[in-house]
Design an enzyme around this catalytic site. Structure first.
Site, PDB file in Angstrom:
ATOM      1  N   GLY A  46      38.352  28.366  37.976  1.00  0.00           N
ATOM      2  CA  GLY A  46      36.984  28.449  38.643  1.00  0.00           C
ATOM      3  C   GLY A  46      36.270  29.542  37.487  1.00  0.00           C
ATOM      4  O   GLY A  46      36.785  29.921  36.797  1.00  0.00           O
ATOM      5  N   GLN A  51      29.872  35.497  35.128  1.00  0.00           N
ATOM      6  CA  GLN A  51      30.901  35.618  33.884  1.00  0.00           C
ATOM      7  C   GLN A  51      30.393  35.156  32.734  1.00  0.00           C
ATOM      8  O   GLN A  51      31.058  35.267  31.444  1.00  0.00           O
ATOM      9  CB  GLN A  51      32.271  34.863  34.323  1.00  0.00           C
ATOM     10  CG  GLN A  51      33.112  35.618  35.478  1.00  0.00           C
ATOM     11  CD  GLN A  51      34.443  34.688  35.709  1.00  0.00           C
ATOM     12  OE1 GLN A  51      34.239  33.750  36.681  1.00  0.00           O
ATOM     13  NE2 GLN A  51      35.607  35.327  35.093  1.00  0.00           N
ATOM     14  N   LEU A  90      39.588  35.410  34.072  1.00  0.00           N
ATOM     15  CA  LEU A  90      39.042  35.440  32.749  1.00  0.00           C
ATOM     16  C   LEU A  90      38.470  36.610  32.224  1.00  0.00           C
ATOM     17  O   LEU A  90      38.367  36.832  31.076  1.00  0.00           O
ATOM     18  CB  LEU A  90      38.141  34.146  32.522  1.00  0.00           C
ATOM     19  CG  LEU A  90      38.989  32.789  32.970  1.00  0.00           C
ATOM     20  CD1 LEU A  90      37.744  31.855  32.944  1.00  0.00           C
ATOM     21  CD2 LEU A  90      39.977  32.389  31.897  1.00  0.00           C
ATOM     22  N   HIS A 131      38.026  34.068  45.195  1.00  0.00           N
ATOM     23  CA  HIS A 131      37.682  34.731  43.961  1.00  0.00           C
ATOM     24  C   HIS A 131      36.370  34.688  43.197  1.00  0.00           C
ATOM     25  O   HIS A 131      35.806  35.538  42.955  1.00  0.00           O
ATOM     26  CB  HIS A 131      38.940  34.260  42.929  1.00  0.00           C
ATOM     27  CG  HIS A 131      38.749  34.917  41.648  1.00  0.00           C
ATOM     28  ND1 HIS A 131      39.937  35.898  41.390  1.00  0.00           N
ATOM     29  CD2 HIS A 131      38.114  34.725  40.322  1.00  0.00           C
ATOM     30  CE1 HIS A 131      39.869  36.195  40.094  1.00  0.00           C
ATOM     31  NE2 HIS A 131      38.454  35.590  39.682  1.00  0.00           N
ATOM     32  N   GLU A 132      35.855  33.403  43.454  1.00  0.00           N
ATOM     33  CA  GLU A 132      34.608  33.234  42.567  1.00  0.00           C
ATOM     34  C   GLU A 132      33.564  33.726  43.397  1.00  0.00           C
ATOM     35  O   GLU A 132      32.459  34.050  42.892  1.00  0.00           O
ATOM     36  CB  GLU A 132      34.432  31.572  42.336  1.00  0.00           C
ATOM     37  CG  GLU A 132      35.410  31.057  41.455  1.00  0.00           C
ATOM     38  CD  GLU A 132      35.751  31.775  40.152  1.00  0.00           C
ATOM     39  OE1 GLU A 132      34.872  32.646  39.758  1.00  0.00           O
ATOM     40  OE2 GLU A 132      36.958  31.692  39.803  1.00  0.00           O
ATOM     41  N   HIS A 135      32.974  37.200  42.760  1.00  0.00           N
ATOM     42  CA  HIS A 135      32.268  37.563  41.670  1.00  0.00           C
ATOM     43  C   HIS A 135      30.704  37.649  41.993  1.00  0.00           C
ATOM     44  O   HIS A 135      30.052  38.622  41.237  1.00  0.00           O
ATOM     45  CB  HIS A 135      32.493  36.547  40.569  1.00  0.00           C
ATOM     46  CG  HIS A 135      33.679  36.689  39.767  1.00  0.00           C
ATOM     47  ND1 HIS A 135      33.777  37.584  38.832  1.00  0.00           N
ATOM     48  CD2 HIS A 135      34.667  35.876  39.387  1.00  0.00           C
ATOM     49  CE1 HIS A 135      34.918  37.625  38.274  1.00  0.00           C
ATOM     50  NE2 HIS A 135      35.594  36.476  38.476  1.00  0.00           N
TER      51      HIS A 135
HETATM   52 NI    NI Z   1      37.475  35.751  37.907  1.00  0.00          NI
END
Ligand code: NI
Length: 164
Positions: A46, A51, A90, A131-132, A135
């Site tokens: 993802g 990011q 990441l 998770h995304e 963010h």
């Molecule tokens: Ni992440």
């Protein structure tokens, strides 16, 4: 389309609340194309727009054996259950942590054509969605660690070609 560099800690864009997309225009389409190219290149399941340095509410997912997916202005409608997972990011290279995520989540948002989408996900897809979405609110999985002992160092990733 272009692969864009992944922002890593302590880049402040990762801790900002991203803005809603008000109009899915050409720049948003280019952002999505770049995310869909950057995500597999970086080896993620993802990716969230912050990011790659763009503070907008756009995420992409690529869970193994499923088609890549795009969500604009995604929101969690419902969460249920709890399970312990091992998670990495990441933007936090070299670490994994043990945290708790939901068993299932129902999310809604828009696809890249502005069409409303809503679905329920379980397993890795639910984990990746939580998770995304985190963010987009400036939250990292590190913020969910109950103890520093739940964070583990892993093999560092290969050096990047850009050299910084
Ligand atoms: Ni992440």
């Amino acid at each position: 389309m272009a692969v864009r560099p992944i922002r890593t800690l302590p880049d402040p864009v990762l801790q900002q609340r991203a803005k809603r997309v008000s109009s899915i225009d050409g720049s948003v389409q280019r952002l999505i194309d770049d995310m869909l190219e950057t995500m597999p290149y970086a080896g993620g399941v993802g990716l969230a727009a912050p990011q790659i340095g763009v503070s907008l509410r756009v995420i992409t997912l690529q869970v193994p054996d499923e088609e890549p997916m795009v969500m604009i202005n995604p929101e969690v409608v419902k969460r249920s259950g709890e399970r312990e997972v091992s998670e990495g990011c990441l933007s936090v290279p070299g670490y994994v942590g043990e945290i708790k995520r939901s068993e299932s989540v129902t999310v809604k948002g828009q696809d890249r054509h502005g069409k409303s989408i809503r679905f329920k996900a379980t397993g890795l897809t639910a984990q990746a969605l939580e998770h995304e979405l985190d963010h987009l609110n400036g939250v990292l999985y590190l913020d969910h660690l109950e103890s520093r002992e739940d964070l583990h160092r892993i093999e560092p990733p290969a050096p990047e070609e850009e050299g910084d």
